[in-house]
Scaffold this motif. Sequence first.
Motif, PDB file in Angstrom:
ATOM      1  N   VAL A 179       9.969   8.123  10.987  1.00 36.63           N
ATOM      2  CA  VAL A 179      10.779   7.106  10.316  1.00 36.63           C
ATOM      3  C   VAL A 179      11.396   7.728   9.066  1.00 36.63           C
ATOM      4  CG1 VAL A 179      10.752   4.848   9.202  1.00 36.63           C
ATOM      5  CG2 VAL A 179       9.271   5.282  11.163  1.00 36.63           C
ATOM      6  N   ALA A 180      12.693   7.521   8.878  1.00 38.39           N
ATOM      7  CA  ALA A 180      13.410   8.008   7.699  1.00 38.39           C
ATOM      8  C   ALA A 180      14.159   6.846   7.074  1.00 38.39           C
ATOM      9  CB  ALA A 180      14.382   9.121   8.088  1.00 38.39           C
ATOM     10  N   CYS A 181      14.385   6.949   5.788  1.00 37.00           N
ATOM     11  CA  CYS A 181      15.136   5.911   5.081  1.00 37.00           C
ATOM     12  C   CYS A 181      16.564   5.894   5.613  1.00 37.00           C
ATOM     13  CB  CYS A 181      15.127   6.185   3.583  1.00 37.00           C
ATOM     14  SG  CYS A 181      16.089   5.000   2.619  1.00 37.00           S
ATOM     15  N   SER A 182      17.066   4.713   5.885  1.00 35.19           N
ATOM     16  CA  SER A 182      18.417   4.594   6.454  1.00 35.19           C
ATOM     17  C   SER A 182      19.505   4.932   5.438  1.00 35.19           C
ATOM     18  CB  SER A 182      18.626   3.183   6.991  1.00 35.19           C
ATOM     19  OG  SER A 182      18.426   2.235   5.970  1.00 35.19           O
ATOM     20  N   GLU A 183      19.193   4.911   4.139  1.00 34.28           N
ATOM     21  CA  GLU A 183      20.210   5.189   3.126  1.00 34.28           C
ATOM     22  C   GLU A 183      20.143   6.609   2.571  1.00 34.28           C
ATOM     23  OE1 GLU A 183      20.968   2.181   0.193  1.00 34.28           O
ATOM     24  OE2 GLU A 183      20.020   0.663   1.466  1.00 34.28           O
ATOM     25  N   CYS A 184      18.914   7.111   2.282  1.00 36.53           N
ATOM     26  CA  CYS A 184      18.821   8.432   1.643  1.00 36.53           C
ATOM     27  C   CYS A 184      18.174   9.488   2.528  1.00 36.53           C
ATOM     28  CB  CYS A 184      18.092   8.330   0.314  1.00 36.53           C
ATOM     29  SG  CYS A 184      16.351   7.898   0.454  1.00 36.53           S
ATOM     30  N   GLY A 185      17.604   9.106   3.646  1.00 36.15           N
ATOM     31  CA  GLY A 185      17.000  10.058   4.559  1.00 36.15           C
ATOM     32  C   GLY A 185      15.579  10.486   4.213  1.00 36.15           C
ATOM     33  N   ALA A 186      14.958   9.889   3.200  1.00 39.70           N
ATOM     34  CA  ALA A 186      13.578  10.245   2.836  1.00 39.70           C
ATOM     35  C   ALA A 186      12.646   9.886   3.994  1.00 39.70           C
ATOM     36  CB  ALA A 186      13.169   9.503   1.574  1.00 39.70           C
ATOM     37  N   TYR A 187      11.650  10.722   4.227  1.00 39.12           N
ATOM     38  CA  TYR A 187      10.755  10.471   5.360  1.00 39.12           C
ATOM     39  C   TYR A 187       9.277  10.442   4.967  1.00 39.12           C
ATOM     40  CZ  TYR A 187      10.139  15.526   5.218  1.00 39.12           C
ATOM     41  OH  TYR A 187       9.867  16.803   4.819  1.00 39.12           O
ATOM     42  N   ARG A 188       8.972  10.547   3.686  1.00 37.82           N
ATOM     43  CA  ARG A 188       7.581  10.466   3.233  1.00 37.82           C
ATOM     44  C   ARG A 188       7.511   9.720   1.905  1.00 37.82           C
ATOM     45  NH1 ARG A 188       4.731  15.449   2.987  1.00 37.82           N
ATOM     46  NH2 ARG A 188       5.999  16.190   4.675  1.00 37.82           N
ATOM     47  N   ASP A 189       6.281   9.487   1.425  1.00 37.48           N
ATOM     48  CA  ASP A 189       6.031   8.781   0.173  1.00 37.48           C
ATOM     49  C   ASP A 189       6.563   7.352   0.216  1.00 37.48           C
ATOM     50  OD1 ASP A 189       4.863   8.522  -2.255  1.00 37.48           O
ATOM     51  OD2 ASP A 189       6.501   9.412  -3.391  1.00 37.48           O
TER      52      ASP A 189
ATOM     53  N   CYS B 266      11.299   3.364   0.112  1.00 34.64           N
ATOM     54  CA  CYS B 266      11.246   4.803  -0.200  1.00 34.64           C
ATOM     55  C   CYS B 266      11.139   4.979  -1.711  1.00 34.64           C
ATOM     56  CB  CYS B 266      12.466   5.534   0.364  1.00 34.64           C
ATOM     57  SG  CYS B 266      14.007   5.151  -0.475  1.00 34.64           S
ATOM     58  N   ARG B 267      10.980   6.223  -2.131  1.00 29.69           N
ATOM     59  CA  ARG B 267      10.839   6.545  -3.548  1.00 29.69           C
ATOM     60  C   ARG B 267      12.093   6.169  -4.331  1.00 29.69           C
ATOM     61  NH1 ARG B 267       7.072   7.466  -7.380  1.00 29.69           N
ATOM     62  NH2 ARG B 267       5.809   8.821  -6.103  1.00 29.69           N
TER      63      ARG B 267
ATOM     64  N   MET C  35       0.840  -1.189   0.000  1.00 28.57           N
ATOM     65  CA  MET C  35       0.000   0.000   0.000  1.00 28.57           C
ATOM     66  C   MET C  35       0.880   1.245   0.000  1.00 28.57           C
ATOM     67  SD  MET C  35      -1.514   0.581   3.791  1.00 28.57           S
ATOM     68  CE  MET C  35      -0.472   0.567   5.232  1.00 28.57           C
ATOM     69  N   ARG C  36       0.327   2.333  -0.508  1.00 35.31           N
ATOM     70  CA  ARG C  36       1.046   3.618  -0.492  1.00 35.31           C
ATOM     71  C   ARG C  36       0.836   4.274   0.862  1.00 35.31           C
ATOM     72  NH1 ARG C  36      -0.219   7.735  -4.205  1.00 35.31           N
ATOM     73  NH2 ARG C  36       1.885   8.419  -3.763  1.00 35.31           N
ATOM     74  N   TRP C  37       1.869   4.979   1.351  1.00 35.30           N
ATOM     75  CA  TRP C  37       1.786   5.763   2.576  1.00 35.30           C
ATOM     76  C   TRP C  37       2.460   7.097   2.269  1.00 35.30           C
ATOM     77  CZ3 TRP C  37      -0.837   4.241   6.871  1.00 35.30           C
ATOM     78  CH2 TRP C  37      -0.739   5.066   7.981  1.00 35.30           C
ATOM     79  N   PRO C  38       1.708   8.072   1.735  1.00 33.45           N
ATOM     80  CA  PRO C  38       2.327   9.319   1.258  1.00 33.45           C
ATOM     81  C   PRO C  38       2.808  10.257   2.376  1.00 33.45           C
ATOM     82  CG  PRO C  38      -0.042   9.370   0.907  1.00 33.45           C
ATOM     83  CD  PRO C  38       0.289   8.012   1.433  1.00 33.45           C
ATOM     84  N   GLN C  39       2.186  10.236   3.528  1.00 37.91           N
ATOM     85  CA  GLN C  39       2.560  11.154   4.603  1.00 37.91           C
ATOM     86  C   GLN C  39       3.718  10.574   5.426  1.00 37.91           C
ATOM     87  OE1 GLN C  39      -0.438   9.592   4.393  1.00 37.91           O
ATOM     88  NE2 GLN C  39      -0.995   8.718   6.349  1.00 37.91           N
ATOM     89  N   PRO C  40       4.359  11.390   6.246  1.00 37.66           N
ATOM     90  CA  PRO C  40       5.422  10.863   7.115  1.00 37.66           C
ATOM     91  C   PRO C  40       4.867   9.804   8.058  1.00 37.66           C
ATOM     92  CG  PRO C  40       5.506  13.255   7.062  1.00 37.66           C
ATOM     93  CD  PRO C  40       4.246  12.845   6.357  1.00 37.66           C
ATOM     94  N   LEU C  41       5.700   8.835   8.374  1.00 35.99           N
ATOM     95  CA  LEU C  41       5.303   7.735   9.245  1.00 35.99           C
ATOM     96  C   LEU C  41       5.957   7.954  10.609  1.00 35.99           C
ATOM     97  CD1 LEU C  41       3.856   4.976   9.402  1.00 35.99           C
ATOM     98  CD2 LEU C  41       5.962   3.927   8.616  1.00 35.99           C
ATOM     99  N   VAL C  42       5.130   8.088  11.651  1.00 36.52           N
ATOM    100  CA  VAL C  42       5.636   8.356  13.003  1.00 36.52           C
ATOM    101  C   VAL C  42       5.378   7.127  13.860  1.00 36.52           C
ATOM    102  CG1 VAL C  42       5.464   9.846  15.023  1.00 36.52           C
ATOM    103  CG2 VAL C  42       5.188  10.816  12.731  1.00 36.52           C
ATOM    104  N   LEU C  43       6.460   6.559  14.422  1.00 35.80           N
ATOM    105  CA  LEU C  43       6.367   5.401  15.305  1.00 35.80           C
ATOM    106  C   LEU C  43       7.118   5.709  16.588  1.00 35.80           C
ATOM    107  CD1 LEU C  43       7.170   2.614  12.705  1.00 35.80           C
ATOM    108  CD2 LEU C  43       4.918   3.316  13.501  1.00 35.80           C
ATOM    109  N   ASP C  44       6.496   5.445  17.725  1.00 39.70           N
ATOM    110  CA  ASP C  44       7.103   5.705  19.037  1.00 39.70           C
ATOM    111  C   ASP C  44       7.602   7.147  19.131  1.00 39.70           C
ATOM    112  OD1 ASP C  44       6.608   3.047  19.674  1.00 39.70           O
ATOM    113  OD2 ASP C  44       8.588   2.390  18.991  1.00 39.70           O
TER     114      ASP C  44
END
Length: 147
Positions: free
Chosen positions: A84-94, A108-109, A71-80
């Motif tokens: 959440v950000a991509c561990s390689e490129c730092g993307a935090y949405r989409d 990530c994108r 499924m798509r999750w376009p908004q930022p994902l907040v856990l605890d």
Amino acid sequence: MFDRIRRRAEEPSEAQRRFFELSARLQDPGSPEAVQVWAELERVEQAGAVDDSLSPEPRVPTSDQLGGMVMRWPQPLVLDEEMVACSECGAYRDWLVLSARDQIWLRCRAGHQQLETRLDTAWYNRNSGPWVSTHATFEDCLRHLGH
């Protein structure tokens, strides 16, 4: 005036009289109208025999027949309380959220994937909508979702 309305209401209307006459004629099994109606009903029943069972195409595949769900999750994902950000490129949405073999993966994108242990299949099922389509390959699914 009211007496006339009451008398009219007590007497059957012309349409009711015609209905009663026709139903009385159809009750007599020897009348020509009844024979014609019953013959027409038998012809329709014989011609209209249709198999009502579902064909295999519209059946939804079971979870063991699927490789996974996305499924798509376009908004930022907040856990605890942490975004959440991509561990390689730092993307935090989409994000694309993938559910496969009781694990949740985030993509990530840019195409980087990471396992997200704080999410589970129950979370995925609560947040995903109804199935829109199924795809034969993961690449077809990515194309369909615009990634």
